[in-house]
Design an enzyme around this catalytic site. Structure first.
Site, PDB file in Angstrom:
ATOM      1  N   HIS A 205      -1.816  -1.071   5.205  1.00 14.10           N
ATOM      2  CA  HIS A 205      -2.260  -2.328   4.579  1.00 14.10           C
ATOM      3  C   HIS A 205      -1.195  -3.419   4.561  1.00 14.10           C
ATOM      4  O   HIS A 205      -1.467  -4.533   4.125  1.00 14.10           O
ATOM      5  CB  HIS A 205      -2.719  -2.063   3.137  1.00 14.10           C
ATOM      6  CG  HIS A 205      -1.561  -1.880   2.197  1.00 14.10           C
ATOM      7  ND1 HIS A 205      -0.842  -0.706   2.132  1.00 14.10           N
ATOM      8  CD2 HIS A 205      -0.969  -2.714   1.311  1.00 14.10           C
ATOM      9  CE1 HIS A 205       0.121  -0.839   1.240  1.00 14.10           C
ATOM     10  NE2 HIS A 205       0.076  -2.041   0.725  1.00 14.10           N
TER      11      HIS A 205
HETATM   12  C1  UD1 Z   1      -0.684  -6.365  -2.605  1.00 22.38           C
HETATM   13  C2  UD1 Z   1       0.828  -6.545  -2.662  1.00 22.38           C
HETATM   14  C3  UD1 Z   1       1.515  -5.417  -1.899  1.00 22.38           C
HETATM   15  C4  UD1 Z   1       1.025  -4.054  -2.365  1.00 22.38           C
HETATM   16  C5  UD1 Z   1      -0.490  -3.996  -2.331  1.00 22.38           C
HETATM   17  C6  UD1 Z   1      -0.961  -2.702  -2.922  1.00 22.38           C
HETATM   18  C7  UD1 Z   1       1.776  -8.823  -2.703  1.00 22.38           C
HETATM   19  C8  UD1 Z   1       2.387  -9.886  -1.872  1.00 22.38           C
HETATM   20  N1  UD1 Z   1       1.241  -7.793  -2.030  1.00 22.38           N
HETATM   21  O1  UD1 Z   1      -1.075  -6.484  -1.243  1.00 22.38           O
HETATM   22  O2  UD1 Z   1       2.906  -5.489  -2.124  1.00 22.38           O
HETATM   23  O3  UD1 Z   1       1.558  -3.074  -1.515  1.00 22.38           O
HETATM   24  O4  UD1 Z   1      -1.022  -5.079  -3.099  1.00 22.38           O
HETATM   25  O5  UD1 Z   1      -2.205  -2.316  -2.441  1.00 22.38           O
HETATM   26  O6  UD1 Z   1       1.785  -8.908  -3.886  1.00 22.38           O
HETATM   27  N2  UD1 Z   1      -8.753  -7.594  -1.796  1.00 22.38           N
HETATM   28  C9  UD1 Z   1      -9.973  -7.104  -2.224  1.00 22.38           C
HETATM   29  N3  UD1 Z   1     -10.036  -6.577  -3.489  1.00 22.38           N
HETATM   30  C10 UD1 Z   1      -8.987  -6.546  -4.315  1.00 22.38           C
HETATM   31  C11 UD1 Z   1      -7.753  -7.069  -3.877  1.00 22.38           C
HETATM   32  C12 UD1 Z   1      -7.665  -7.588  -2.614  1.00 22.38           C
HETATM   33  O7  UD1 Z   1     -10.964  -7.113  -1.520  1.00 22.38           O
HETATM   34  O8  UD1 Z   1      -9.113  -6.053  -5.437  1.00 22.38           O
HETATM   35  C13 UD1 Z   1      -8.665  -8.145  -0.424  1.00 22.38           C
HETATM   36  C14 UD1 Z   1      -8.861  -9.650  -0.344  1.00 22.38           C
HETATM   37  O9  UD1 Z   1      -9.484  -9.927   0.873  1.00 22.38           O
HETATM   38  C15 UD1 Z   1      -7.433 -10.162  -0.330  1.00 22.38           C
HETATM   39  C16 UD1 Z   1      -6.684  -9.072   0.433  1.00 22.38           C
HETATM   40  O10 UD1 Z   1      -7.330  -7.865   0.071  1.00 22.38           O
HETATM   41  O11 UD1 Z   1      -7.326 -11.411   0.296  1.00 22.38           O
HETATM   42  C17 UD1 Z   1      -5.218  -8.999   0.101  1.00 22.38           C
HETATM   43  O12 UD1 Z   1      -4.996  -8.878  -1.296  1.00 22.38           O
HETATM   44  P1  UD1 Z   1      -3.583  -9.281  -1.974  1.00 22.38           P
HETATM   45  O13 UD1 Z   1      -3.560  -8.947  -3.416  1.00 22.38           O
HETATM   46  O14 UD1 Z   1      -3.215 -10.659  -1.589  1.00 22.38           O
HETATM   47  O15 UD1 Z   1      -2.552  -8.394  -1.217  1.00 22.38           O
HETATM   48  P2  UD1 Z   1      -2.549  -6.848  -0.856  1.00 22.38           P
HETATM   49  O16 UD1 Z   1      -2.627  -6.744   0.628  1.00 22.38           O
HETATM   50  O17 UD1 Z   1      -3.545  -6.128  -1.675  1.00 22.38           O
HETATM   51  N1  UDP Z   2      -3.664   5.369  -3.514  1.00 19.85           N
HETATM   52  C1  UDP Z   2      -4.870   5.762  -4.092  1.00 19.85           C
HETATM   53  N2  UDP Z   2      -6.014   5.716  -3.337  1.00 19.85           N
HETATM   54  C2  UDP Z   2      -6.012   5.329  -2.031  1.00 19.85           C
HETATM   55  C3  UDP Z   2      -4.774   4.934  -1.455  1.00 19.85           C
HETATM   56  C4  UDP Z   2      -3.631   4.956  -2.234  1.00 19.85           C
HETATM   57  O1  UDP Z   2      -4.897   6.150  -5.263  1.00 19.85           O
HETATM   58  O2  UDP Z   2      -7.083   5.313  -1.405  1.00 19.85           O
HETATM   59  C5  UDP Z   2      -2.435   5.394  -4.334  1.00 19.85           C
HETATM   60  C6  UDP Z   2      -1.296   6.221  -3.768  1.00 19.85           C
HETATM   61  O3  UDP Z   2      -1.393   7.556  -4.204  1.00 19.85           O
HETATM   62  C7  UDP Z   2      -0.056   5.514  -4.289  1.00 19.85           C
HETATM   63  C8  UDP Z   2      -0.491   4.072  -4.408  1.00 19.85           C
HETATM   64  O4  UDP Z   2      -1.922   4.072  -4.359  1.00 19.85           O
HETATM   65  O5  UDP Z   2       0.317   5.972  -5.575  1.00 19.85           O
HETATM   66  C9  UDP Z   2       0.062   3.275  -3.259  1.00 19.85           C
HETATM   67  O6  UDP Z   2      -0.505   2.016  -3.243  1.00 19.85           O
HETATM   68  P1  UDP Z   2      -0.471   1.058  -1.980  1.00 19.85           P
HETATM   69  O7  UDP Z   2      -0.284   1.858  -0.758  1.00 19.85           O
HETATM   70  O8  UDP Z   2      -1.687   0.207  -2.085  1.00 19.85           O
HETATM   71  O9  UDP Z   2       0.764   0.109  -2.281  1.00 19.85           O
HETATM   72  P2  UDP Z   2       2.347   0.204  -2.046  1.00 19.85           P
HETATM   73  O10 UDP Z   2       2.850   1.460  -2.637  1.00 19.85           O
HETATM   74  O11 UDP Z   2       2.582   0.093  -0.574  1.00 19.85           O
HETATM   75  O12 UDP Z   2       2.840  -1.005  -2.739  1.00 19.85           O
END
Ligand code: UD1
Ligand code: UDP
Length: 360
Positions: A205
């Site tokens: 992601h």
């Molecule tokens: C964010 C964090 C990243 C973290 C990740 C965990 C930042 C810059 N990024 O990335 O560090 O690893 O969360 O998963 O803070 N979306 C949904 N539903 C949601 C949230 C997001 O559909 O509940 C979709 C939307 O299309 C959105 C895209 O995901 O535009 C990205 O969401 P965003 O919160 O900007 O960043 P993440 O990629 O989730």
């Molecule tokens: N995770 C989860 N369900 C999923 C994928 C990830 O519960 O389908 C959990 C995973 O066990 C870990 C956390 O989400 O604890 C990691 O989140 P993510 O990869 O979104 O973010 P990052 O750690 O890269 O910021």
């Protein structure tokens, strides 16, 4: 003493949960502020329910947006609440936009900031999280470093020794606290028709991967090659960001890869624990794989978790398909006998103890 816990995304909810548990146990007066950077049920509410967390006192409903939009909305809204509530300390965890905005808003109005998971560096500034973690560290008063290595990084950047505490990473606490329950409750292996140690698990992601067509294609090709080589199922719980980008680039998932919706923590823990190999660009999953003794291939060119490379639980493969396959073969040929470098599972307790001593 009044503690304000700020969180906003899936990994923050999971990694803050041991701190919240420790606050409850130690009868600390605390409140949760949720920015709702993540809002989809399976990135948000499912974790409050499964981890049995109290409801947030404040919910900012910030949602998705550009970096500036998201960060600015959080900043403006949090400031108002902090001015009204006047907590003694604000806690943030990790490196998201929620963390940067929460730390900055508090520091500017002279409220103490505690940064959990301080001192991580990928040394790759194109990663949005790298900017967030550097800035959050430098406006924090208490820096909870997960490892000695993270502490050394902070010291080198000029942060005072007296403000840094090596506590371990709260993800160890979260894994230990929830694994038994996962084993009792989750039926995910049966539901997906999987045998223990006979499948691969992938997640991807990171913006610098999935928003880049070439890198995303490389990852997809890599897992296709792995599928051909090993003839084992590959499960892919897909992050909404990646789903959106696949559509935008008109890319499809190789056949034989089982695409599923993001899972709750209990199902995902069990799926990780029993995987033959995990391929990921997630930060938390690199740690969890290491803690659960499952080999990991990181689909990135750098990592802020070098401890996993040192103990050899993880190989950095980037997004080149041949390199992904080669790394998978290599790590599957080595023994799973490393030691977890991320602590003893008591990080949450230690953090709360330190806060109690620091704020009278
Ligand atoms: C964010 C964090 C990243 C973290 C990740 C965990 C930042 C810059 N990024 O990335 O560090 O690893 O969360 O998963 O803070 N979306 C949904 N539903 C949601 C949230 C997001 O559909 O509940 C979709 C939307 O299309 C959105 C895209 O995901 O535009 C990205 O969401 P965003 O919160 O900007 O960043 P993440 O990629 O989730
Ligand atoms: N995770 C989860 N369900 C999923 C994928 C990830 O519960 O389908 C959990 C995973 O066990 C870990 C956390 O989400 O604890 C990691 O989140 P993510 O990869 O979104 O973010 P990052 O750690 O890269 O910021």
């Amino acid at each position: 003493m009044k503690v304000f816990i700020i969180l906003g995304t899936r990994p923050e909810i999971i990694k803050m949960s041991p701190v919240i548990r420790a606050c409850e146990k130690n009868k600390v007066n605390f409140a949760i502020l949720h920015t709702n950077q993540h809002y989809s049920q399976n990135l948000d509410k499912i974790f409050f329910k499964e981890l049995n967390l109290p409801q947030p006192k404040y919910n900012l409903n910030v949602g998705s947006g550009t970096h500036a939009e998201q960060t600015a909305k959080i900043l403006v809204n949090i400031e108002k609440i902090l001015l009204k509530e006047k907590p003694d300390i604000v806690l943030v965890q990790g490196d998201t936009n929620t963390v940067l905005a929460g730390a900055l808003a508090a520091a500017k109005i002279h409220i103490k900031v505690g940064h959990i998971e301080a001192g991580l560096r990928s040394y790759f500034r194109e990663m949005p999280e790298e900017i967030n973690r550097i800035l959050a560290d430098h406006c924090s008063d208490l820096l909870f470093a997960p490892t000695k290595k993270a502490k050394e990084i902070l010291l080198k950047e000029g942060i005072s020794n007296k403000n840094i505490f090596v506590t371990g990473n709260t993800i160890v606490d979260a894994v230990f606290q929830n694994m038994k329950l996962a084993e009792q409750k989750s039926k995910i292996l049966k539901e997906l028709n999987l045998q223990k140690n006979q499948y691969f698990l992938i997640t991807a992601h990171r913006a610098e991967n999935v928003d880049n067509q070439e890198r995303l294609k490389g990852i997809l090709k890599g897992i296709e090659m792995i599928n051909k080589e090993f003839s084992l199922p590959i499960i892919y719980p897909i992050h909404p960001r990646t789903r959106k980008m696949l559509k935008e680039f008109k890319l499809s998932i190789p056949k034989n890869i089982k695409l599923i919706e993001p899972l709750g923590y209990l199902d995902f823990l069990l799926l990780q624990k029993n995987a033959k190999l995990i391929l990921t660009d997630s930060g938390g999953i690199q740690e969890e794989a290491c803690i659960m003794k499952v080999p990991c291939i990181t689909l990135r060119d750098n990592t802020e978790r070098p401890e996993t490379l040192i103990v050899k639980s993880n190989i950095l493969a980037g997004t080149n398909p041949e390199k992904i396959l080669k790394s998978a073969k290599k790590i599957l040929n080595s023994k799973r006998q490393w030691k977890n470098p991320f602590g003893d599972g008591l990080a949450g307790e230690k953090i709360v103890e330190i806060i109690k001593k620091s704020i009278k």
